[in-house]
Design a protein around this motif. Sequence first.
Motif, mmCIF file in Angstrom:
data_model
loop_
_atom_site.group_PDB
_atom_site.id
_atom_site.type_symbol
_atom_site.label_atom_id
_atom_site.label_comp_id
_atom_site.label_asym_id
_atom_site.label_seq_id
_atom_site.Cartn_x
_atom_site.Cartn_y
_atom_site.Cartn_z
ATOM 1 N N ALA A 269 32.380 23.579 60.355
ATOM 2 C CA ALA A 269 33.159 22.437 60.004
ATOM 3 C C ALA A 269 34.508 22.638 60.830
ATOM 4 O O ALA A 269 34.965 21.781 61.658
ATOM 5 C CB ALA A 269 33.472 21.954 58.569
ATOM 6 N N LEU A 270 35.347 23.870 60.570
ATOM 7 C CA LEU A 270 36.383 24.094 61.143
ATOM 8 C C LEU A 270 36.409 24.131 62.707
ATOM 9 O O LEU A 270 37.095 23.724 63.433
ATOM 10 C CB LEU A 270 37.024 25.435 60.390
ATOM 11 N N LEU A 271 35.543 24.967 63.152
ATOM 12 C CA LEU A 271 35.352 25.277 64.549
ATOM 13 C C LEU A 271 34.995 23.907 65.118
ATOM 14 O O LEU A 271 35.211 23.648 66.382
ATOM 15 C CB LEU A 271 34.112 26.185 64.881
ATOM 16 N N SER A 272 33.984 23.008 64.541
ATOM 17 C CA SER A 272 33.605 21.621 65.229
ATOM 18 C C SER A 272 34.724 20.952 65.543
ATOM 19 O O SER A 272 34.870 20.278 66.574
ATOM 20 C CB SER A 272 32.267 21.249 64.594
ATOM 21 N N LEU A 273 35.304 20.900 64.409
ATOM 22 C CA LEU A 273 36.751 19.912 64.602
ATOM 23 C C LEU A 273 37.829 20.398 65.505
ATOM 24 O O LEU A 273 38.274 19.485 66.378
ATOM 25 C CB LEU A 273 37.184 19.695 63.097
ATOM 26 N N TYR A 274 38.025 21.650 65.745
ATOM 27 C CA TYR A 274 38.972 22.214 66.562
ATOM 28 C C TYR A 274 38.453 22.070 67.874
ATOM 29 O O TYR A 274 39.309 21.814 68.668
ATOM 30 C CB TYR A 274 39.312 23.494 66.024
ATOM 31 N N ALA A 275 37.091 22.378 67.998
ATOM 32 C CA ALA A 275 36.712 22.298 69.429
ATOM 33 C C ALA A 275 36.461 20.893 70.028
ATOM 34 O O ALA A 275 36.773 20.639 71.289
ATOM 35 C CB ALA A 275 35.141 22.656 69.396
ATOM 36 N N LEU A 276 36.492 19.782 69.166
ATOM 37 C CA LEU A 276 36.550 18.479 69.536
ATOM 38 C C LEU A 276 37.790 18.070 69.715
ATOM 39 O O LEU A 276 38.229 17.345 70.898
ATOM 40 C CB LEU A 276 36.155 17.533 68.239
ATOM 41 N N ILE A 277 38.905 18.703 69.313
ATOM 42 C CA ILE A 277 40.516 18.346 69.291
ATOM 43 C C ILE A 277 40.641 18.982 70.684
ATOM 44 O O ILE A 277 41.338 18.295 71.798
ATOM 45 C CB ILE A 277 41.354 18.855 68.388
ATOM 46 N N LEU A 278 40.197 20.284 71.223
ATOM 47 C CA LEU A 278 40.641 20.879 72.250
ATOM 48 C C LEU A 278 39.662 20.175 73.529
ATOM 49 O O LEU A 278 40.445 20.201 74.580
ATOM 50 C CB LEU A 278 40.241 22.433 72.182
ATOM 51 N N GLY A 279 38.760 19.731 73.342
ATOM 52 C CA GLY A 279 37.814 18.869 74.175
ATOM 53 C C GLY A 279 38.350 17.572 74.643
ATOM 54 O O GLY A 279 38.381 17.101 75.665
ATOM 55 N N LEU A 280 38.931 16.895 73.803
ATOM 56 C CA LEU A 280 39.677 15.581 74.021
ATOM 57 C C LEU A 280 41.105 15.861 74.224
ATOM 58 O O LEU A 280 41.536 14.962 75.055
ATOM 59 C CB LEU A 280 39.749 14.725 72.820
ATOM 60 N N ARG A 281 41.804 16.846 74.167
ATOM 61 C CA ARG A 281 43.264 16.990 74.354
ATOM 62 C C ARG A 281 43.551 16.918 75.762
ATOM 63 O O ARG A 281 44.627 16.123 76.194
ATOM 64 C CB ARG A 281 43.584 18.204 73.572
ATOM 65 N N PRO A 282 42.819 17.294 76.795
ATOM 66 C CA PRO A 282 43.201 17.155 78.021
ATOM 67 C C PRO A 282 43.175 15.622 78.656
ATOM 68 O O PRO A 282 43.754 15.352 79.588
ATOM 69 C CB PRO A 282 42.282 17.817 78.999
ATOM 70 N N LEU A 283 42.414 14.938 77.745
ATOM 71 C CA LEU A 283 42.415 13.319 78.121
ATOM 72 C C LEU A 283 43.412 12.529 77.912
ATOM 73 O O LEU A 283 43.878 11.354 78.060
ATOM 74 C CB LEU A 283 41.183 12.914 77.706
ATOM 75 N N PHE A 284 44.464 13.362 77.104
ATOM 76 C CA PHE A 284 45.828 12.463 76.597
ATOM 77 C C PHE A 284 47.014 13.397 77.128
ATOM 78 O O PHE A 284 46.963 14.593 77.235
ATOM 79 C CB PHE A 284 45.541 12.361 75.192
#
Length: 802
Positions: free
Chosen positions: A208-223
């Motif tokens: 859960a922790l890794l999937s949420l943080y990976a999602l945040i890192l994946g979307l962060r460059p788009l903002f």
Amino acid sequence: APETPLASTSAAPSRLMDDFACVNGNITASDASEAAPALIIVTGLIGIAFSVFLLKLVSSIALDVASNNEPLVGSEPINGADVAEQNARLLELYAAITTGANAFLRSEYKLCGIFIVLAFPAMSVLIAWGDKEDGKWEWKNGWLSGVSFVVGAITSIVCGYIGMRVAVFSNARCTVGACAPAPHGWTHSFNTAFRAGGVMGFSLTGVALLSLYALILGLRPLFGSEQTDLMHLFECIAGFGLGGSSIAMFGRVGGGIYTKAADVGADLAGKVVEDLPEDDPHNPGTIADNVGDNVGDVAGMGSDLFGSFGEASCAALLVGASSPMIVAAGWGALMFPLTVSGVGIVVCLITNFVATDLSPVRKEADIERVLKTQLLVSSLLMTPCVYGLAVALLPSATCGGCTGGFYIGSICSSRINAFLCVAFGLWGGCLIGFVTEYYTSFSYTPVQEVANACRTGAATNIIYGLALGYKSAIVPVFLLSLIVYGAHTLAGFYGIALAALGMLSTLATCLAIDVYGPVCDNAGGIAEMCELHPSVREKTDALDAAGNTTAAIGKGFAIGSACLVGLALFGAFVTRLEDAAGGDLHVDLLDPITFAGLLVGAMLPYWFSAMTMKSVGMAANAMVLEIKRQFDANPNLLIPNHPDRPDYDTCIKISTDASLQEMIAPGALVMLSPVLCGVCFGTRCVTGLLAGAIASSVQMAISSSNTGGAWDNAKKYISKGAMDAVIGEEEPETVDNTGKVQTKKSQIFKAAVTGDTVGDPLKDTSGPALNILMKLMAIISVVFADVFLAVNKGDGLIASWL
């Protein structure tokens, strides 16, 4: 931030220069802030690695009742069966339970897959339309919210599947462990069940922790890096919590209907009508009952608590990003909520060894002590860790109106305040757990009073049990009220989100304790059906009885955290409304549309519970008829020790079909209520709807879960012989020629079984599923807030008719 009033006119020029230079309290990112991402990733990987280590320990136990070098009590022939026959039966039952659980989850997750495929485009289009500016649809926010939803849903499915697989993998191995003579039998069987729970606990928290943080890192460059950009990022990330909670709804409701349809049906047709022992192999519903323990109590619980983690994290991230000072303090300050969960994994890892190595179970009296020690030790170790994280990562202004702290909304908070918010949730959850134990364990007066009420029949047993459930809600509700008041005073809605994460910070340990119970329950059923020596069933029954109590404690944690998560998400919803309005928003309960929403929200838990309870009743009725049909068709099934076996597969199919059909309507009720309310009646009605649903659900969930738990343990209290003296005196016909009381042939025990049967859907279906209602309605409101605001500026369609 508000400026400090000038001390004197002579100091005005220099003070004005200082105030002009003081931007966001002169807060900058610290060195510790740079280490936060590594901390999150490393602790997540540690959780997964430790779960693999525990799985290897569990898998080292061979599925052979004669595999131990010590003389096994189970190797003694009983009822004409030898070790080879018992072992063959063990493998057969293990395979049957595994096949049944896999079949149910495959069918359930197919439906969930269809739901994901349909919900993804619909959700993306609605959000893109709701976020439009100057008539242009915001497709980026829509699609990214949809991606987050899919990631959360898939992660929830994975977590539930891992838990179910581990539970069915471990149940027969727990039985084998219990075959060894005391004290080793106690240690082996307990450690097997507890380590199985640990596999789920640590794998779920790590994934859960890794999937949420990976999602945040994946979307962060788009903002971008500005505060408004980060707000948009975490608004999209909120879809992760929605995906997790949506699957949890189906898992909790579908799994709960499955397990209780089988349990109630098997109890009514087998134990009550035909006087068969619990888990008798001649009962056609017994395999479905054991399958249900895994798909409901394990897979459903895993998805539920994963949803709580995802939603609490999303709420804390979103509200935290609304503070310019937290944003100025760097990425580590924003990620503070995730670091709390990460450190919690390491703390739970250390605590795990206390139960299995430093202070293991060696006799029956040790079981509850060891399990309760887990809660206490993990909370003690977690407290200084949270303090260190708060001091290292959160900002401290050096100038301005909140020197030494940071603004969150209009509240001047601080590092210490944030630490206290987490601590409130951490220790509040512990206290709620111990209060729950007092009302559900047969070691204490309340359950013993319920058991004593069985002397005058099932009616008085039910009356006492209902009263106990209502009374058990008093202290937890006061504790939750104090937590909410204290956390909001110290840090606003950010503080409430941190309190929820504090309660969930020891999630790995709580899940280990939760899963331990169903594994022991299955182990006892397998021992009975394999006709192993009675001493094996005595061990598994003792482990299961403690598991019932700790499961009730786990439900207390889950309900308490769900309440705080729901309120934190309510705060995130209000934050989104404030962001759109450009100022503070106050919810006015005297507003007619808000109060109307409050009444409807308070009613929804009753509507939802009525649906789930009726579904269990209908499925159980079909199960009873099928079991009766098999008994009529083959009277040999009622002959003790007869080799004939019933048709288990038909009963499994009845539970599977009923649960999959009946879980759709309750799920639709919860998911559509806030959407219809927001679109038709506006955001003010939604605020009332959420407030009413949370306030009503938390109390109904506590009373339902504790009532059912008390009835269950009252039955176990009687069955272990605690009331044999009373039974022998009041029902002399139950005393055999040797002077031994046949407890399970007494009317007192039958009254207890009736209460337990009534309580089954309360504690394992309706009660736990109300957790999802609190959270899912709130996260839907957060995700679709802009959609509501786009309809007549937040007043809903009804505004155009007035």
